[in-house]
Design an enzyme around this catalytic site. Structure first.
Site, PDB file in Angstrom:
ATOM      1  N   GLU A  98      40.578  38.971  22.493  1.00  0.00           N
ATOM      2  CA  GLU A  98      39.564  39.934  23.380  1.00  0.00           C
ATOM      3  C   GLU A  98      39.452  39.791  24.867  1.00  0.00           C
ATOM      4  O   GLU A  98      39.458  40.432  25.546  1.00  0.00           O
ATOM      5  CB  GLU A  98      38.138  39.643  22.509  1.00  0.00           C
ATOM      6  CG  GLU A  98      37.755  40.156  21.189  1.00  0.00           C
ATOM      7  CD  GLU A  98      38.460  38.892  20.334  1.00  0.00           C
ATOM      8  OE1 GLU A  98      38.782  37.911  20.478  1.00  0.00           O
ATOM      9  OE2 GLU A  98      38.448  39.114  18.984  1.00  0.00           O
ATOM     10  N   HIS A 142      41.530  18.032  46.697  1.00  0.00           N
ATOM     11  CA  HIS A 142      41.533  19.189  45.752  1.00  0.00           C
ATOM     12  C   HIS A 142      40.382  20.222  46.686  1.00  0.00           C
ATOM     13  O   HIS A 142      40.721  21.117  46.696  1.00  0.00           O
ATOM     14  CB  HIS A 142      41.183  19.031  44.534  1.00  0.00           C
ATOM     15  CG  HIS A 142      40.246  20.171  43.935  1.00  0.00           C
ATOM     16  ND1 HIS A 142      41.366  21.081  43.205  1.00  0.00           N
ATOM     17  CD2 HIS A 142      39.153  20.426  43.644  1.00  0.00           C
ATOM     18  CE1 HIS A 142      40.339  22.007  42.629  1.00  0.00           C
ATOM     19  NE2 HIS A 142      39.176  21.844  43.092  1.00  0.00           N
ATOM     20  N   HIS A 165      38.900  24.165  49.860  1.00  0.00           N
ATOM     21  CA  HIS A 165      40.017  23.635  49.136  1.00  0.00           C
ATOM     22  C   HIS A 165      41.296  23.415  49.792  1.00  0.00           C
ATOM     23  O   HIS A 165      42.227  24.415  49.577  1.00  0.00           O
ATOM     24  CB  HIS A 165      40.151  24.078  47.670  1.00  0.00           C
ATOM     25  CG  HIS A 165      38.792  24.198  46.675  1.00  0.00           C
ATOM     26  ND1 HIS A 165      37.766  25.135  47.091  1.00  0.00           N
ATOM     27  CD2 HIS A 165      38.494  23.560  45.636  1.00  0.00           C
ATOM     28  CE1 HIS A 165      36.804  25.102  45.902  1.00  0.00           C
ATOM     29  NE2 HIS A 165      37.212  24.204  45.280  1.00  0.00           N
ATOM     30  N   HIS A 208      28.174  38.183  12.530  1.00  0.00           N
ATOM     31  CA  HIS A 208      28.958  39.543  13.107  1.00  0.00           C
ATOM     32  C   HIS A 208      27.713  40.445  13.544  1.00  0.00           C
ATOM     33  O   HIS A 208      28.100  41.537  14.229  1.00  0.00           O
ATOM     34  CB  HIS A 208      29.520  40.221  11.779  1.00  0.00           C
ATOM     35  CG  HIS A 208      31.089  39.586  11.830  1.00  0.00           C
ATOM     36  ND1 HIS A 208      31.009  38.279  11.494  1.00  0.00           N
ATOM     37  CD2 HIS A 208      32.245  40.258  11.591  1.00  0.00           C
ATOM     38  CE1 HIS A 208      32.514  38.014  11.283  1.00  0.00           C
ATOM     39  NE2 HIS A 208      33.083  39.236  11.586  1.00  0.00           N
TER      40      HIS A 208
END
Ligand SMILES: Cc1ncc(C[n+]2csc(CCOP(=O)(O)OP(=O)(O)O)c2C)c(N)n1
Ligand SMILES: [Mg+2]
Length: 669
Positions: A408, A261, A30, A470
């Site tokens: 999280e 890129h 890149h 859950h």
């Protein structure tokens, strides 16, 4: 300019040249990002960054994080030019080739000066938040004389667009991490084209709303860059500098387009770029006066480092305190849990392993001051808070417990950053089911060899009424797929303490502790009254908890909450005259490390007609065949759970003696 002074543009163009030539030679990579950010990086390294290439591990260095990891050539060029021992110019010539430390994306374990592995967009910035927390915390402990550095990040549009960016900057803004400065490569280009294709967000407004200082600059005007970086440095909030740049700057036909890129420029465009930049030197050759200009930046840092060492050495007690306080502390783990285990052996406790984890953490955080805990808003459920750990807040960076909020992924990445910064052993909790929310950061803990301990509670249908959203079914097994991650599923309070001790004693291997919500009877105790680290039975990953009394016809392998069930199944089989071993298997990975003799002792190599192997684990069975073999029996849950009390669920899904014993009898008859 004389022959020993390099112009700013020459310094920056050295980065551009190395980047375009290395990508061309690898025929992959890149070039756009390093060419676009060359000017910003040159100002940063020459005037702002505190670093010493001759001492890459210097504790008080600034941390530089290339969050836009695809632009790895920027990092390699900077390390080489400023005088780090590696990468050599040969390494850069071999960019992206096997054996070169100049890997496709920067890897912290391949090069000093690469503070963390980046490439998965967004996570570098989120790890930098952890590094900035670590700096403030250690500053609170050891003072400005010894800990006084910054974290500088180069991030792209992608890093700011990723969801984790929201979590990371929210935490940084809340904790007022003023020493965190993000230099955004604001080039309005991503792979698919202009950013206008996919976003209309007012990023500056979002950062400001999150408590950040925001400024802009022309990323190709050294004067303006200098002003903006100084503003960022001096702000009392974390800072975002929007550096307006042209991707691939210097490549006359391709700059400013997504074409630069991630593809080599090609020989023609490279020739034109050389012309446009006035760079008349052959590939991989840096003229002496430009090389000297870069080296000087590195030399300057050496003086600062030596002054720091002088302060460190001025007081031998303070030096000892600093060195002890920032060393890993991993040798303290075993002794810390000794007394607890002896007590549990004397007075067995029927507790959930999450509760047992809290007991272990109580003694560990007391004994090991560099442990920093936290939870993603489940403190009372993960049982991660201990007496020794006061909250770490913007007003008290000396605290050792972080309220991460419902973040999280941000928590996991921040923990990686803290661990990689050094001086801190982080642990953090959430429900096991949400390990998937932070999974790529868990993977990066493992790849980066970062000592992070994940406290994943509510580890099966045993959590009960919250239901299938859950209830982890595939999570324990899927975490086992990640290399260099030790996945522990302890069966009782003693094993939990053992697993914690192992996690803290492993500085290069992260750990996932899978813990129950529900109470479990204590299986261990016999022979554990004079427990010591060397008698940690979980250290072998699996061990024979109970040996067959009758002739052995069955080996039961179980983990966590199913170990007591396995032992009840064994008792029933024994009553029928069928001998059954019970093997507790808290950590597959550690078992795999044992020698053949040990493995063969637990799992003798005989046909299933002679000895049937049975696995019992309240999760998917795929994978257990490794140990039970083709004709073994796998008791598990290959479907989603259901909402109801835990006992009803275990009953419904066949985790009972009455459901299991007939299946075994059927197999061995
Ligand atoms: C999480 C993640 N998703 C996707 C990718 C693949 N990828 C690499 S770079 C990139 C575009 C990033 O755009 P930007 O940050 O603006 O970089 P620039 O094109 O400006 O160099 C993408 C999608 C990745 N590395 N990580
Ligand atoms: Mg971009």
């Amino acid at each position: 300019m004389n022959s020993t002074t390099a112009a700013f543009s020459d310094l920056a163009n050295a980065i551009r040249a190395l980047s375009m030539d290395a990508v061309q030679s690898a025929n992959s990579g890149h070039p756009g990002m390093p060419m676009g950010m060359a000017d910003v990086a040159t100002v940063l390294y020459s005037e702002f960054l505190k670093f010493d290439p001759s001492a890459p591990d210097w504790a008080d260095r600034d941390r530089f994080v290339l969050s836009a990891g695809h632009g790895s050539m920027l990092a390699y060029a900077l390390l080489h030019l400023t005088g780090y021992a590696e990468p050599t110019i040969e390494d850069i010539r071999n960019f992206r080739q096997l054996g070169s430390p100049c890997a496709g994306h920067p890897e912290n374990f391949l090069l000093d000066g690469v503070e963390c592995t980046t490439g998965p967009l967004g996570q570098g910035l989120a790890m930098a938040v952890g590094m900035a927390i670590a700096e403030r915390h250690l500053n609170a402990k050891f003072g400005d004389d010894l800990v006084d550095h910054r974290t500088w990040v180069v991030a792209g549009d992608g890093c700011l667009m990723e969801g984790i960016n929201h979590e990371a900057i929210g935490l940084a803004g809340h904790l007022k991490l003023s020493r965190l400065n993000v230099l955004w490569d604001d080039n309005t280009i991503t792979i698919d084209g202009t950013t206008a294709l996919s976003t209309s967000e007012d990023i500056a407004a979002r950062y400001e709303a999150t408590g950040w200082h925001v400024t802009r600059c022309d990323g190709h005007d050294p004067e303006d860059i200098r002003r903006a970086l100084a503003e960022a440095r001096d702000s009392d909030r974390p800072s975002l500098v929007a550096c307006r740049t042209i991707i691939g700057k210097g490549a006359p036909n391709k700059q400013g387009t997504s074409g630069v890129h991630g593809s080599p420029l090609g020989p023609d465009e490279i020739a034109l770029a050389r012309e446009q930049l006035g760079w008349e030197y052959p590939p991989f050759e840096i003229p002496q006066h430009i090389a000297a200009g870069w080296r000087m930046m590195g030399e300057r840092g050496k003086e600062t480092r030596l002054a720091w060492e002088k302060r460190l050495n001025a007081d031998s007690d303070a030096r000892a305190a600093f060195e002890n306080g920032t060393s890993s502390g991993s040798d303290l783990a075993g002794p810390a849990v000794e007394h607890l285990i002896a007590e549990l052996a004397r007075e067995p406790q029927k507790v959930a392993t999450r509760k047992a984890s809290e007991m272990a953490l109580g003694v560990l955080t007391e004994a090991i001051p560099n442990m920093i805990g936290g939870s993603a808003d489940l403190t009372g459920s993960n049982n991660t808070k201990t007496k020794a750990t006061d909250p770490l807040t913007a007003d008290n960076y000396g605290g050792r417990y972080i309220y991460y909020g419902i973040r999280e992924f941000g928590m996991a990445a921040a923990m990686n950053g803290m661990a990689l910064h050094g001086g801190i052993i982080p642990y953090g909790g959430t429900f096991l089911i949400f390990s998937d929310y932070c999974r790529n950061a868990v993977r990066l803990s493992a790849l980066q060899q970062a000592q992070v301990t994940y406290v994943f509670t509510h580890d099966s249908i045993g959590l009960g009424e919250d239901g299938p959203t859950h209830q982890p079914v595939e999570q324990v097994m899927s975490l086992r797929l990640i290399p260099n991650l030790n996945v522990y599923r302890p069966c009782d309070a003693i094993e939990t303490a053992e697993c914690w001790a192992l996690a803290i004693a492993s500085p290069k291997t992260p750990a996932a502790l899978c813990l129950t919500r529900q109470n479990l009877p204590q299986m261990r105790g016999e022979g554990d009254a004079d427990w010591s680290a060397s008698s940690n039975r979980s250290a072998k990953g699996a061990y024979r908890l109970k040996a067959a009394e009758n002739t052995r016809k069955v080996i039961l392998l179980a983990t966590g909450s199913e170990v007591h069930l396995a032992s009840e199944v064994a008792a029933k089989l024994e009553a029928e005259g069928i001998g059954a071993d019970v093997i507790s298997m808290p950590c597959w990975e550690l078992f795999e490390e044992q020698d053949d003799a040990y493995k063969a002792d637990l799992l003798p190599n005989v046909s299933p007609d002679e000895i049937l192997r049975v696995s019992i684990e309240a999760g998917v069975t795929l994978g257990w065949e490794r140990y039970t073999m083709a004709n073994g029996l796998n008791i598990g849950l290959d479907r989603f759970g259901a909402s109801g009390p835990a006992e009803d669920l275990f009953e419904k899904f066949g985790f009972t003696v009455d459901a299991i014993v007939p299946q075994i009898m059927n197999k061995i008859k």
